[in-house]
Design a protein around this motif. Structure first.
Motif, short mmCIF file in Angstrom:
data_model
loop_
_atom_site.label_atom_id
_atom_site.label_comp_id
_atom_site.label_asym_id
_atom_site.label_seq_id
_atom_site.Cartn_x
_atom_site.Cartn_y
_atom_site.Cartn_z
N SER A 292 0.84 -1.20 0.00
CA SER A 292 0.00 0.00 0.00
C SER A 292 0.87 1.25 0.00
O SER A 292 0.54 2.27 -0.61
N THR A 293 2.01 1.19 0.67
CA THR A 293 2.95 2.30 0.68
C THR A 293 3.58 2.48 -0.69
O THR A 293 3.67 3.59 -1.22
N ALA A 294 4.02 1.39 -1.29
CA ALA A 294 4.67 1.47 -2.60
C ALA A 294 3.72 1.91 -3.70
O ALA A 294 4.15 2.45 -4.72
N CYS A 295 2.42 1.66 -3.50
CA CYS A 295 1.44 1.95 -4.55
C CYS A 295 0.48 3.09 -4.21
O CYS A 295 -0.31 3.50 -5.05
N GLY A 296 0.52 3.59 -2.98
CA GLY A 296 -0.32 4.71 -2.61
C GLY A 296 -1.78 4.37 -2.44
O GLY A 296 -2.65 5.18 -2.75
N THR A 297 -2.07 3.18 -1.92
CA THR A 297 -3.46 2.77 -1.68
C THR A 297 -3.78 2.84 -0.19
O THR A 297 -2.90 3.02 0.65
N THR A 298 -5.05 2.68 0.12
CA THR A 298 -5.49 2.59 1.51
C THR A 298 -5.73 1.12 1.81
O THR A 298 -6.46 0.44 1.08
N GLY A 299 -5.12 0.62 2.88
CA GLY A 299 -5.27 -0.79 3.21
C GLY A 299 -5.66 -0.99 4.66
O GLY A 299 -5.21 -0.26 5.55
N LEU A 300 -6.52 -1.96 4.89
CA LEU A 300 -6.93 -2.32 6.25
C LEU A 300 -6.37 -3.69 6.61
O LEU A 300 -6.65 -4.68 5.93
N ARG A 301 -5.57 -3.74 7.66
CA ARG A 301 -5.17 -5.01 8.26
C ARG A 301 -6.03 -5.19 9.51
O ARG A 301 -5.83 -4.51 10.51
N PRO A 302 -7.01 -6.07 9.47
CA PRO A 302 -7.91 -6.23 10.62
C PRO A 302 -7.23 -6.90 11.81
O PRO A 302 -6.12 -7.45 11.71
N THR A 303 -7.90 -6.88 12.93
CA THR A 303 -7.48 -7.62 14.12
C THR A 303 -7.36 -9.10 13.78
O THR A 303 -8.17 -9.65 13.03
N PHE A 304 -6.35 -9.76 14.34
CA PHE A 304 -6.27 -11.22 14.21
C PHE A 304 -7.53 -11.82 14.84
O PHE A 304 -7.90 -11.48 15.96
N GLY A 305 -8.19 -12.69 14.09
CA GLY A 305 -9.41 -13.32 14.59
C GLY A 305 -10.66 -12.61 14.14
O GLY A 305 -11.75 -12.88 14.64
N ARG A 306 -10.54 -11.70 13.18
CA ARG A 306 -11.69 -10.96 12.65
C ARG A 306 -12.27 -11.61 11.40
O ARG A 306 -13.48 -11.63 11.19
N VAL A 307 -11.37 -12.10 10.52
CA VAL A 307 -11.78 -12.58 9.20
C VAL A 307 -11.33 -14.03 9.02
O VAL A 307 -10.17 -14.37 9.28
N SER A 308 -12.24 -14.87 8.58
CA SER A 308 -11.91 -16.28 8.39
C SER A 308 -10.84 -16.46 7.31
O SER A 308 -10.90 -15.85 6.25
N ARG A 309 -9.91 -17.37 7.60
CA ARG A 309 -8.86 -17.70 6.63
C ARG A 309 -9.14 -19.04 5.96
O ARG A 309 -8.24 -19.60 5.32
N ASP A 310 -10.35 -19.54 6.10
CA ASP A 310 -10.69 -20.77 5.41
C ASP A 310 -10.50 -20.60 3.91
O ASP A 310 -10.99 -19.64 3.31
N GLY A 311 -9.75 -21.51 3.31
CA GLY A 311 -9.48 -21.42 1.88
C GLY A 311 -8.30 -20.55 1.53
O GLY A 311 -7.99 -20.36 0.35
N ALA A 312 -7.61 -20.02 2.53
CA ALA A 312 -6.42 -19.20 2.29
C ALA A 312 -5.17 -20.01 2.56
O ALA A 312 -5.14 -20.84 3.48
N MET A 313 -4.12 -19.78 1.78
CA MET A 313 -2.83 -20.41 2.05
C MET A 313 -2.36 -20.02 3.43
O MET A 313 -2.40 -18.86 3.81
N ALA A 314 -1.92 -21.00 4.19
CA ALA A 314 -1.38 -20.73 5.52
C ALA A 314 0.12 -20.53 5.43
O ALA A 314 0.84 -21.34 4.84
N LEU A 315 0.60 -19.44 5.99
CA LEU A 315 2.03 -19.24 6.19
C LEU A 315 2.33 -19.31 7.68
O LEU A 315 3.18 -20.07 8.11
N SER A 316 1.59 -18.52 8.46
CA SER A 316 1.73 -18.54 9.91
C SER A 316 0.34 -18.55 10.52
O SER A 316 -0.35 -17.53 10.50
#
Length: 558
Positions: A292-316
């Protein structure tokens, strides 16, 4: 209990069987081997004590082999779930209906290219009033993706057939009076670590570039349920690091000689260039903030435990978070409202309300700022100082704040260890050599090195993390929102470990023409106040309304 005692010995010798070096399962472990092993961990057991562990370690090696025979796809999470909630924390009890004002007198522009940078509410009003059909809008963004996407290298897959089908369905529903809300008929993209039925989910990495996961991630499904139109899978640095993927390097639309950073590289680049109204990104340690910094966008990183990660690649499993990248804080609020909350699949998700109020009296918010981080010299300090001054002039009192004094950076081994577990098969099979990046600080090396982290030290790190969570709660007890330079690695590390939400938003440009951002931080599950505050700031400035010139000419290679 015998198994528990055995785990202590595992801390000394786990790496022996875990390493991918050319050893076979029946290699004999001797006292001499353990003498070398304990040097890696700063231990000093006597020869007699090491000798007494030999039979237990042999048992562990057999256990490793038995465990490795059990298929463990990336989607299988550990039985342990990170809890970001401090002792004594209480959720809001009341849930208020989500409302965002509709823009007045929105008209279809004579120059259709202007649609590329319309906000979600503006596009929504055009579609709702049938000034433009969802199908026309979808074709418009597909055309831009085809025109500029190859230069920016920001798309892995266009989901054109699905998009047109969803757009036509949206038009039929809207025409029949079955309007679902502001995302109905609006095109969007998702970072290509989110599963999509019938379309490849590549994780940006060569070993998985032809991977098909026949399901829609919860986030994808929820956006489609809201009437959204999926038009593209966007690039990510391989396995969620950086901006280099199997097809190239994603570029910032402000200067295509520079990368878009990552790992939500394609989502940020596509939104900044007006190829998508919004896109979904993920963050483990800066993967929404940095692009978002490199591209000048607005980004939201929500609280951990706000949005389901079902179907998302797990890294951590204990640090991954999913959030929107868009033009404005209000756009992020609209998207977030559609994707947050439990789904019965991701056990880390909490049922907490999101009571967004765009008309909140921000002067009643208690706002802090990381005084020491703003005090040093750095490249875009003037822009950050201007942000603070703008808020002060608007009547916001800024209170000095500092982060807890704990070795947070040492706890980032969490990512390496959990990532090594998530990609255990990739490492042991040797297929990690297929990844484009093979330098010292690339995933293959991190995953190998993580095999040498004792289980005891990993758990000790998580115990220190518990202290960090509690100390952050104490620091923020008198603060609703606080402000940090986006470059401040200490804040980025601490808050990704504790799970606190942030909004990163543009606040100017560097001398070289690249955008800069500033980071607004919220309390746990405090996205409502955080986004309202960010919206207030964006109402005082026009930084989010600046857009790059897309007359790229010939693409330059970095």
């Amino acid at each position: 209990m015998n198994k528990i005692y055995k785990s202590l010995a595992l801390g000394v010798a786990c790496f022996i069987s875990g390493a991918f070096v050319s050893r076979v399962a029946d290699d004999k472990v001797t006292v001499a081997v353990l003498q070398d092993a304990q040097k890696l961990m700063g231990l000093h057991f006597s020869d007699a004590k090491l000798d007494s562990t030999l039979s237990e370690i042999a048992d562990f090696k057999e256990s490793y082999e038995a465990i490795r025979k059990v298929p463990l796809p990336n989607e299988v999470a550990p039985a342990l779930v990170f809890n970001p909630i401090p002792v004594g924390y209480q959720f809001e009890q009341q849930k208020i209906p989500f409302e965002v004002a509709r823009p007045a007198k929105v008209k279809l522009p004579k120059n259709r290219d202007e649609l590329a940078f319309y906000s979600v509410p503006q596009l929504a009003e055009l579609v709702r009033k049938q000034q433009i059909t969802s199908e026309e809008l979808t074709k418009f963004f597909l055309a831009r993706l085809k025109k500029y996407g190859p230069t920016l290298e920001c798309v892995t897959t266009l989901t054109e057939e699905l998009a047109l089908q969803q757009a036509r369905q949206a038009d039929q529903e809207i025409k029949a009076g079955k309007y679902k809300g502001m995302l109905h008929g609006i095109p969007f993209g998702v970072k290509d670590l989110l599963a999509t039925r019938k379309y490849k989910t590549t994780w940006g990495a060569t070993p998985y570039k032809d991977q098909l996961i026949d399901k829609d991630a919860t986030v994808v499904q929820r956006l489609q349920d809201a009437g959204g139109v999926l038009v593209a899978k966007t690039t990510l640095g391989a396995l969620a690091m950086g901006d280099v993927w199997y097809g190239g390097k994603t570029r910032s639309p402000w200067d295509i000689t520079q990368g878009s950073s990552g790992s939500s590289a394609g989502s940020a680049a596509a939104v900044a260039a007006g190829l998508l109204p919004y896109a979904i990104g993920t963050e483990t340690l800066g993967s929404i903030v940095s692009p978002s910094t490199a591209c000048g966008t607005t980004g939201l990183r929500p609280t951990f435990g706000r949005v389901s990660r079902d179907g998302a690649m797990a890294l951590s499993w204990s640090m991954d978070k999913i959030g929107p990248i868009a033009r404005s804080a209000e756009d992020c609020a609209i998207v977030f409202n559609a994707i947050y909350g439990p789904d019965g699949k991701d056990q880390s998700v909490y049922d907490a309300p999101f009571n967004y109020n765009p008309n909140i009296d921000v002067k009643k918010l208690r706002v802090g700022y990381l005084k020491n981080d703003f005090g040093g010299e750095y490249g875009f300090k003037k822009n950050d100082e201007a942000t603070l001054e703008t808020l002060r002039k608007a009547g916001v009192e800024l209170v000095p704040l500092e982060l807890p004094e704990l070795p947070a950076s040492a706890l980032t081994l969490t990512i390496s260890v959990e990532g090594a577990a998530a990609f255990d098969e990739l490492t042991r099979s040797g297929r990690d050599s297929l990844l484009v990046a093979q330098h010292k600080n690339a995933w293959p090396n991190y995953f190998r090195a993580a095999r040498f982290v004792p289980a005891v030290e990993y758990l000790q790190a998580q115990r220190v993390r518990t202290l960090l969570v509690q100390k952050m709660q104490e620091k923020l007890k008198d603060v609703d929102v606080y402000i940090s330079p986006s470059f401040a690695s200490s804040n980025l590390v601490v808050t990704n470990l504790t799970g606190h939400p942030c909004v990163v938003l543009p606040n100017g440009f560097q001398e070289n023409g690249m955008p800069t951002t500033i980071t607004f931080m919220g309390k746990l599950f405090g996205e409502a106040e955080l986004l309202s505050f960010a919206r207030f700031y964006q109402g005082l400035t026009d930084h989010e309304e600046k857009h790059p010139n897309l007359n790229f000419g010939k693409k330059k290679k970095s």
